[in-house]
Design a protein around this motif. Structure first.
Motif, PDB file in Angstrom:
ATOM      1  N   PRO A   1       1.004  -1.257   0.115  1.00 44.81           N
ATOM      2  CA  PRO A   1      -0.174  -0.079   0.077  1.00 44.81           C
ATOM      3  C   PRO A   1       0.952   1.331  -0.074  1.00 44.81           C
ATOM      4  CG  PRO A   1      -0.220  -1.003   2.048  1.00 44.81           C
ATOM      5  CD  PRO A   1       0.384  -2.039   1.206  1.00 44.81           C
ATOM      6  N   VAL A   2       1.972   1.078   0.252  1.00 48.57           N
ATOM      7  CA  VAL A   2       3.181   2.324   0.151  1.00 48.57           C
ATOM      8  C   VAL A   2       3.243   2.734  -1.175  1.00 48.57           C
ATOM      9  CG1 VAL A   2       5.420   3.176   0.882  1.00 48.57           C
ATOM     10  CG2 VAL A   2       4.192   1.620   2.376  1.00 48.57           C
ATOM     11  N   THR A   3       3.485   1.630  -2.066  1.00 52.95           N
ATOM     12  CA  THR A   3       3.727   1.702  -3.367  1.00 52.95           C
ATOM     13  C   THR A   3       2.577   2.708  -4.412  1.00 52.95           C
ATOM     14  OG1 THR A   3       5.134   0.030  -3.333  1.00 52.95           O
ATOM     15  CG2 THR A   3       4.317   0.770  -5.440  1.00 52.95           C
ATOM     16  N   GLU A   4       2.905   3.524  -4.899  1.00 51.71           N
ATOM     17  CA  GLU A   4       2.188   4.457  -5.902  1.00 51.71           C
ATOM     18  C   GLU A   4       2.419   4.009  -7.407  1.00 51.71           C
ATOM     19  OE1 GLU A   4       1.523   8.843  -3.794  1.00 51.71           O
ATOM     20  OE2 GLU A   4       3.366   8.263  -4.476  1.00 51.71           O
ATOM     21  N   LYS A   5       3.841   3.821  -7.530  1.00 47.45           N
ATOM     22  CA  LYS A   5       4.053   3.482  -9.092  1.00 47.45           C
ATOM     23  C   LYS A   5       5.168   2.710  -9.258  1.00 47.45           C
ATOM     24  CE  LYS A   5       5.437   6.580 -13.004  1.00 47.45           C
ATOM     25  NZ  LYS A   5       5.967   7.779 -13.249  1.00 47.45           N
ATOM     26  N   THR A   6       4.752   1.608  -9.974  1.00 46.66           N
ATOM     27  CA  THR A   6       5.900   0.533  -9.969  1.00 46.66           C
ATOM     28  C   THR A   6       6.958   0.687 -10.816  1.00 46.66           C
ATOM     29  OG1 THR A   6       4.285  -0.642 -11.718  1.00 46.66           O
ATOM     30  CG2 THR A   6       3.979  -1.305  -9.259  1.00 46.66           C
ATOM     31  N   ASN A   7       6.876   1.503 -11.867  1.00 45.78           N
ATOM     32  CA  ASN A   7       8.013   1.821 -12.715  1.00 45.78           C
ATOM     33  C   ASN A   7       8.641   3.192 -12.166  1.00 45.78           C
ATOM     34  OD1 ASN A   7       5.546   3.074 -13.693  1.00 45.78           O
ATOM     35  ND2 ASN A   7       6.893   4.056 -15.228  1.00 45.78           N
ATOM     36  N   GLN A   8       9.985   2.957 -12.131  1.00 46.94           N
ATOM     37  CA  GLN A   8      10.863   4.167 -11.482  1.00 46.94           C
ATOM     38  C   GLN A   8      11.734   4.594 -12.471  1.00 46.94           C
ATOM     39  OE1 GLN A   8      10.002   4.296  -7.180  1.00 46.94           O
ATOM     40  NE2 GLN A   8       8.348   4.300  -8.599  1.00 46.94           N
ATOM     41  N   MET A   9      12.120   6.148 -12.554  1.00 47.78           N
ATOM     42  CA  MET A   9      13.009   6.498 -13.576  1.00 47.78           C
ATOM     43  C   MET A   9      13.782   7.529 -12.659  1.00 47.78           C
ATOM     44  SD  MET A   9      12.223   5.285 -16.351  1.00 47.78           S
ATOM     45  CE  MET A   9      13.330   6.516 -17.391  1.00 47.78           C
ATOM     46  N   THR A  10      15.095   7.289 -12.832  1.00 49.71           N
ATOM     47  CA  THR A  10      16.223   8.199 -12.249  1.00 49.71           C
ATOM     48  C   THR A  10      16.992   8.801 -13.353  1.00 49.71           C
ATOM     49  OG1 THR A  10      16.313   6.753 -10.279  1.00 49.71           O
ATOM     50  CG2 THR A  10      18.223   8.170 -10.531  1.00 49.71           C
ATOM     51  N   TYR A  11      17.257   9.978 -13.471  1.00 50.95           N
ATOM     52  CA  TYR A  11      18.021  10.836 -14.185  1.00 50.95           C
ATOM     53  C   TYR A  11      19.340  11.585 -13.803  1.00 50.95           C
ATOM     54  CZ  TYR A  11      13.896  10.348 -16.807  1.00 50.95           C
ATOM     55  OH  TYR A  11      12.437  10.019 -17.445  1.00 50.95           O
ATOM     56  N   GLY A  12      20.626  11.501 -14.239  1.00 52.48           N
ATOM     57  CA  GLY A  12      21.483  12.290 -13.775  1.00 52.48           C
ATOM     58  C   GLY A  12      22.243  12.835 -14.796  1.00 52.48           C
ATOM     59  N   LEU A  13      22.984  13.942 -14.377  1.00 51.15           N
ATOM     60  CA  LEU A  13      24.051  14.662 -15.190  1.00 51.15           C
ATOM     61  C   LEU A  13      25.424  14.894 -14.121  1.00 51.15           C
ATOM     62  CD1 LEU A  13      21.925  17.507 -16.597  1.00 51.15           C
ATOM     63  CD2 LEU A  13      22.990  15.458 -17.752  1.00 51.15           C
ATOM     64  N   PHE A  14      26.506  14.575 -14.709  1.00 49.83           N
ATOM     65  CA  PHE A  14      27.859  14.654 -13.767  1.00 49.83           C
ATOM     66  C   PHE A  14      28.715  15.293 -14.667  1.00 49.83           C
ATOM     67  CE2 PHE A  14      25.137  10.777 -12.852  1.00 49.83           C
ATOM     68  CZ  PHE A  14      25.124  10.966 -11.444  1.00 49.83           C
ATOM     69  N   ALA A  15      29.689  15.876 -13.968  1.00 50.51           N
ATOM     70  CA  ALA A  15      30.815  16.395 -14.259  1.00 50.51           C
ATOM     71  C   ALA A  15      32.235  16.318 -13.309  1.00 50.51           C
ATOM     72  CB  ALA A  15      31.094  17.856 -14.473  1.00 50.51           C
ATOM     73  N   SER A  16      33.241  15.946 -13.830  1.00 51.29           N
ATOM     74  CA  SER A  16      34.397  15.609 -12.941  1.00 51.29           C
ATOM     75  C   SER A  16      35.821  15.935 -13.319  1.00 51.29           C
ATOM     76  CB  SER A  16      34.318  14.047 -12.679  1.00 51.29           C
ATOM     77  OG  SER A  16      34.614  13.223 -13.527  1.00 51.29           O
ATOM     78  N   TYR A  17      36.487  16.099 -12.448  1.00 56.62           N
ATOM     79  CA  TYR A  17      37.950  16.498 -12.713  1.00 56.62           C
ATOM     80  C   TYR A  17      38.842  15.440 -12.188  1.00 56.62           C
ATOM     81  CZ  TYR A  17      42.522  18.959 -13.178  1.00 56.62           C
ATOM     82  OH  TYR A  17      43.680  19.345 -13.697  1.00 56.62           O
ATOM     83  N   LEU A  18      39.581  14.865 -13.204  1.00 53.16           N
ATOM     84  CA  LEU A  18      40.388  13.837 -12.682  1.00 53.16           C
ATOM     85  C   LEU A  18      41.808  14.160 -12.722  1.00 53.16           C
ATOM     86  CD1 LEU A  18      38.573  11.838 -15.556  1.00 53.16           C
ATOM     87  CD2 LEU A  18      38.541  11.028 -12.972  1.00 53.16           C
ATOM     88  N   PHE A  19      42.529  13.873 -11.487  1.00 55.77           N
ATOM     89  CA  PHE A  19      44.038  14.218 -11.475  1.00 55.77           C
ATOM     90  C   PHE A  19      44.921  13.192 -10.600  1.00 55.77           C
ATOM     91  CE2 PHE A  19      41.398  16.251  -8.246  1.00 55.77           C
ATOM     92  CZ  PHE A  19      42.477  16.179  -7.241  1.00 55.77           C
TER      93      PHE A  19
END
Length: 276
Positions: free
Chosen positions: A258-276
Motif C-alpha cells: 500500500p506504500v507503493t504508488e508507482k511500480t516503474n521508477q525513473m532516475t536521471y543524472g548529469l555529472f561532471a568531474s575533474y580527474l588528477f
C-alpha cells in the motif's frame, strides 16, 4: 580511479536506497581516468566533481525530487575512499582484494549520502516514520571481458537501522563510437531481504493506525528489475561530463504494498568531474 576503469565516481545499494542512483553511477562506467589518463607514474588517483540527479522521492513513489551529489574520491594502489563506482557508493572506505585484467574483487564499508526516506517528503508517508541513513558492509565482484562488464554486490546493514541485506547484479555493455565518447547500457536486478522489504514496503499495526494504510507484510525476494543507459565524454585530458538514465520496475511484494504508488521508477543524472 585506479583499477576501476571508471570515468565517474559518485553515488547507493548506491548503498543509499536510492538504488536507482547507485545504478546511475554504475551506468557511467567508462574509460580509466585520473593520473593514469595523464600518464603519471603514481599509485595515487583523485577525482572531484558534482552531479545533479532527479529520482523518486522514495521507493515506489510517483513524485520525484532533485538531489545535488558530490563526486569526490581518492585511491592509493588498491585502497579507496569517497565515491567509488565499483562499490556503487558516494561514501565508501575499502580495498580491492584481488585485481587482474578481467577481475576486480573488493570489500568496503559504505554510508548513505542521501537520507533514504523522510516522512515529511510526501503525504503518503504520513505515519510511516523516516527510514534512517545507515552504514553497510559490502562485497563486490566485477568481471570485464572485451566490451562487456558484469557486476555483483551484497550489502548488509551493520548499524542496526532495519535496512537488511540487498544483493544486486548488473551487466553493462560499452561502445566507443568516437574518441573520448563512451556509451554504456545494460540490465540489472535486485534481491532484497525481508527486513529491507519490511522497512520500505511493509506497514505494521502501529503504522497502519497512524497512516490509515492497511497492514502489509513484505517478504524477501526479487524486488526490482532495471535497465541503465549512460554516456560519458572526455573533452579534455582531465575533464569528463556524463549523463545517465535508469528505468526500474518494482517486483514481488513491492508492487502489492500500500506504500507503493508507482511500480516503474525513473532516475536521471548529469555529472561532471575533474580527474588528477
Amino acid at each position: 580511479m585506479a583499477g576501476t576503469g571508471l570515468a565517474f565516481v559518485s553515488p547507493g545499494a548506491m548503498a543509499d536506497d536510492t538504488l536507482g542512483l547507485s545504478q546511475s553511477l554504475y551506468a557511467l562506467s567508462g574509460p580509466e581516468g585520473g593520473a593514469a589518463a595523464a600518464g603519471a607514474s603514481t599509485p595515487w588517483r583523485f577525482s572531484m566533481g558534482m552531479g545533479v540527479v532527479n529520482m523518486p522521492k522514495f521507493p515506489g513513489a510517483s513524485g520525484t525530487k532533485w538531489e545535488a551529489v558530490p563526486l569526490v574520491s581518492a585511491s592509493y594502489d588498491r585502497f579507496f575512499v569517497g565515491a567509488n563506482a565499483d562499490a556503487a557508493s558516494l561514501l565508501s572506505l575499502g580495498a580491492y582484494l584481488y585485481r587482474d585484467n578481467n577481475w576486480r574483487v573488493g570489500a568496503a564499508i559504505t554510508y548513505d549520502f542521501i537520507e533514504p526516506r523522510r516522512e515529511s517528503e510526501d503525504p503518503r508517508l504520513n505515519g510511516l516514520g523516516d527510514v534512517k541513513r545507515t552504514a553497510h558492509a559490502e562485497v563486490f565482484v566485477v568481471y570485464t571481458y572485451q566490451f562487456v562488464t558484469a557486476r555483483a554486490s551484497v550489502l548488509t546493514d551493520i548499524a542496526g537501522n532495519d535496512r537488511g541485506t540487498v544483493a544486486t547484479f548488473d551487466v553493462m555493455g560499452k561502445y566507443e563510437p568516437t574518441a573520448g565518447l563512451t556509451l554504456t547500457a545494460g540490465p540489472g536486478l535486485t534481491w532484497a531481504s525481508s527486513k529491507y522489504n519490511e522497512t520500505y514496503f511493509g506497514v505494521n499495526s502501529e503504522q497502519s493506525a497512524r497512516s490509515g494504510l492497511p497492514p502489509f507484510s513484505a517478504g524477501s525476494g526479487l524486488n526490482e528489475f532495471r535497465l541503465s543507459v549512460g554516456a560519458t565524454y572526455r573533452f579534455a585530458t582531465h575533464w569528463n561530463v556524463g549523463a545517465s538514465i535508469t528505468a526500474a520496475w518494482l517486483h514481488g511484494d513491492a508492487t502489492d504494498s500500500p506504500v507503493t504508488e508507482k511500480t516503474n521508477q525513473m532516475t536521471y543524472g548529469l555529472f561532471a568531474s575533474y580527474l588528477f
